[in-house]
Design an enzyme around this catalytic site. Structure first.
Site, PDB file in Angstrom:
ATOM      1  N   ASP A 101       0.877  -1.317   0.030  1.00  0.00           N
ATOM      2  CA  ASP A 101       0.044  -0.194   0.051  1.00  0.00           C
ATOM      3  C   ASP A 101       0.993   1.286   0.078  1.00  0.00           C
ATOM      4  O   ASP A 101       2.126   1.365   0.287  1.00  0.00           O
ATOM      5  CB  ASP A 101      -0.861   0.200   1.071  1.00  0.00           C
ATOM      6  CG  ASP A 101      -0.172   0.000   2.426  1.00  0.00           C
ATOM      7  OD1 ASP A 101      -0.241   0.931   3.198  1.00  0.00           O
ATOM      8  OD2 ASP A 101       0.467  -1.160   2.832  1.00  0.00           O
ATOM      9  N   GLU A 102       0.359   2.236  -0.452  1.00  0.00           N
ATOM     10  CA  GLU A 102       1.022   3.733  -0.438  1.00  0.00           C
ATOM     11  C   GLU A 102       2.141   3.643  -0.795  1.00  0.00           C
ATOM     12  O   GLU A 102       3.142   4.243   0.039  1.00  0.00           O
ATOM     13  CB  GLU A 102       0.713   4.178   1.226  1.00  0.00           C
ATOM     14  CG  GLU A 102      -0.960   4.471   1.232  1.00  0.00           C
ATOM     15  CD  GLU A 102      -1.158   4.706   2.843  1.00  0.00           C
ATOM     16  OE1 GLU A 102      -2.245   5.593   2.999  1.00  0.00           O
ATOM     17  OE2 GLU A 102      -0.291   4.650   3.872  1.00  0.00           O
ATOM     18  N   VAL A 103       2.498   3.324  -1.975  1.00  0.00           N
ATOM     19  CA  VAL A 103       3.896   3.495  -2.548  1.00  0.00           C
ATOM     20  C   VAL A 103       4.004   4.766  -3.047  1.00  0.00           C
ATOM     21  O   VAL A 103       4.083   4.888  -4.205  1.00  0.00           O
ATOM     22  CB  VAL A 103       4.259   2.219  -3.457  1.00  0.00           C
ATOM     23  CG1 VAL A 103       5.730   1.973  -3.738  1.00  0.00           C
ATOM     24  CG2 VAL A 103       3.513   0.813  -3.106  1.00  0.00           C
TER      25      VAL A 103
END
Length: 510
Positions: free
Chosen positions: A185-187
């Site tokens: 997530d949230e790269v």
């Protein structure tokens, strides 16, 4: 972690409008009974409690006390996000925090989970939120952007070797796994590294394809080494990708997406459409992720149960509006930090009443007065409040004394100190910073507030002493220090300083 987008509670979640809106939400779900493949009694069949161990990891002895309660409340498994608390060894030893669990402690917790019939799903971040790895000089060269430790460079063979080594060590400690969560997530800043910029200049290459290629590489690694284990990924990096790109990537055949949303007013229809999109792309099953804590403020100290209950009732709406065979289960997330470097949010013992309410709502397909009474019985609480932070009742669940004392500190410490130092006319008028610096005090005025200041300091020192002792039973010293420094010391030190300055001024007069 999926946490940045949690946001703070809006007005509808706060005491006042909360009771009526909660009753409406509860009423719409009460008594529903589903009959779908992934559901039972109206709720998801698999209910994983997420333990975010990157902040305030509980002692193994406390987890042993809590696991039977989780099972009694309706949990069927655990989503264990170890981060830096896993006992990594060999070249990975730098990842291991000083307070990490020992291999023996991990085995004990897993054995206790098995004894309770709780299925364990480990979570290891393999792309974004890699701060606990990439902050170390030994691994800093594997960053996507040289100055940011959050995202892994997906182009380097060494990055994949690192991820495989982490997965292998965690897998080795676990038996009979069905699922393994690989994060993703949230790269943030993906595509902004030098190698990515060059890669993106090539025809048809896009940040979306770059993201999918790394997820596919990690999932393929899991599939080849552990063919009976299905990888799970957070879904936020997939949501905006076109159906065509997703379908062509081969990722849907390798992973199950975990759709996360922690809002009290999540868009049910939008979620149903997203699930349909994922099905069309080739994903066979999806997971949901709700939140029982850690999603209403980065430095939140108390859990507003009403917000989280409404979030779960909304997820029940999504489940009942989705295809019968699509849902694999739901993870009730309990974030302890928004990321590796942020402050602590609500401690686990503080949020157990919220977790209890949310688990029971999921298990029963809704929430009612009868379910509330059952939660109170299981927690040993006489009056559970969902629409306000204030909790007047004591409980008997493990760590309930921490909830009582944290509530006291959160509500009254700062306000009582500010009342004395900023709104007491004798302090503001006759013992200002100017007076304190020069040790000037009117002997008559002194008697108007010295007893109050000394009494208040004595009272809070006693409360904090009790809280520290209670916390040390559950947490390591570093967690206790951090929580007290963030939530207690600012006010207590101000009060202590005034009392000390008062003593100095009185002595100077003699």
């Amino acid at each position: 972690m999926p946490g940045y987008r949690g946001g703070r509670p809006n007005q509808s979640m706060l005491p006042g409008g909360a009771a009526a809106s909660l009753e409406r939400a509860v009423g719409s779900n009460r008594g529903r009974s589903g009959g779908t493949a992934g559901m039972e009694a109206g709720g998801p069949r698999r209910r994983l409690v997420h333990l975010d161990l990157k902040g305030a990891p509980p002692r193994a002895s406390y987890l042993a006390e809590v696991l039977p309660l989780l099972r009694a409340l309706g949990a069927t498994g655990l989503l264990l996000e170890y981060e830096d608390t896993f006992p990594y060894a060999g070249p990975l030893e730098p990842l291991r925090a000083p307070h990490a669990y020992s291999p023996g402690e991990v085995r004990a917790v897993l054995s206790q989970a098995r004894a309770q019939g709780l299925e364990v799903v480990p979570l290891v971040q393999t792309f974004g939120h890699m701060e606990f790895v990439l902050k170390h000089k030994e691994f800093a060269h594997l960053r996507e952007v040289e100055v940011f430790p959050n995202a892994l460079n997906p182009h380097k063979e060494e990055s994949r070797a690192l991820v495989k080594a982490m997965i292998d060590q965690v897998m080795a400690q676990h038996e009979d796994l069905k699922w393994f969560h690989i994060g993703c997530d949230e790269v943030y800043y993906l595509g902004e590294g030098e190698e990515s910029k060059q890669w993106l200049q090539q025809q048809d290459n896009t940040p979306e394809k770059l993201c999918l290629s790394h997820i596919k590489a990690v999932a393929s690694c899991v599939a080849s080494s552990y063919p009976t284990v299905t990888p799970i990924v957070w879904d936020d990096m997939l949501r905006g990708i076109s159906e065509e790109t997703l379908a062509e990537s081969g990722v849907p055949q390798l992973v199950q997406p975990m759709i996360w949303d922690y809002a009290a007013d999540l868009d049910v229809e939008g979620k149903v459409h997203l699930i349909e999109k994922y099905r069309r792309c080739g994903f066979s099953k999806v997971w949901f992720a709700s939140a029982f804590k850690g999603a209403t403020g980065v430095n939140q100290s108390l859990t507003l149960i009403g917000h989280h209950l409404k979030n779960h009732l909304q997820w029940l709406e999504v489940a009942s509006s989705s295809p019968a065979d699509v849902l694999e289960g739901i993870a009730l997330t309990g974030w302890q930090r928004y990321d590796h470097f942020s402050v602590l949010c609500e401690l686990l013992p503080v949020a157990i009443p919220s977790l209890a309410v949310c688990l029971q709502a999921l298990k029963n397909g809704g929430y009612s007065e009868k379910i509330k009474e059952n939660v109170e019985k299981l927690l040993g609480m006489s009056n559970l409040e969902t629409d306000t932070f204030m909790s007047t009742s004591l409980g008997t669940f493990p760590g309930s004394n921490i909830l009582t004392l944290v509530t006291q500190v959160s509500f009254y410490l700062k306000s009582s100190v500010d009342e004395l130092l900023e709104r007491n006319r004798y302090v503001t008028g006759w013992f200002s910073p100017y007076h304190r610096k020069r040790k000037i005090i009117h002997p008559i005025i002194m008697h108007h507030f010295q007893p109050d200041a000394v009494s208040l300091l004595s009272k809070w020192n006693a409360v904090v002493q009790d809280l520290q002792a209670a916390m040390e039973q559950v947490f390591h010293k570093c967690t206790v220090e951090e929580w007290l420094e963030e939530n207690v010391h600012p006010s207590l030190q101000k009060l202590q300083q005034v009392v000390d300055d008062l003593d100095k001024a009185i002595k100077a007069q003699q």
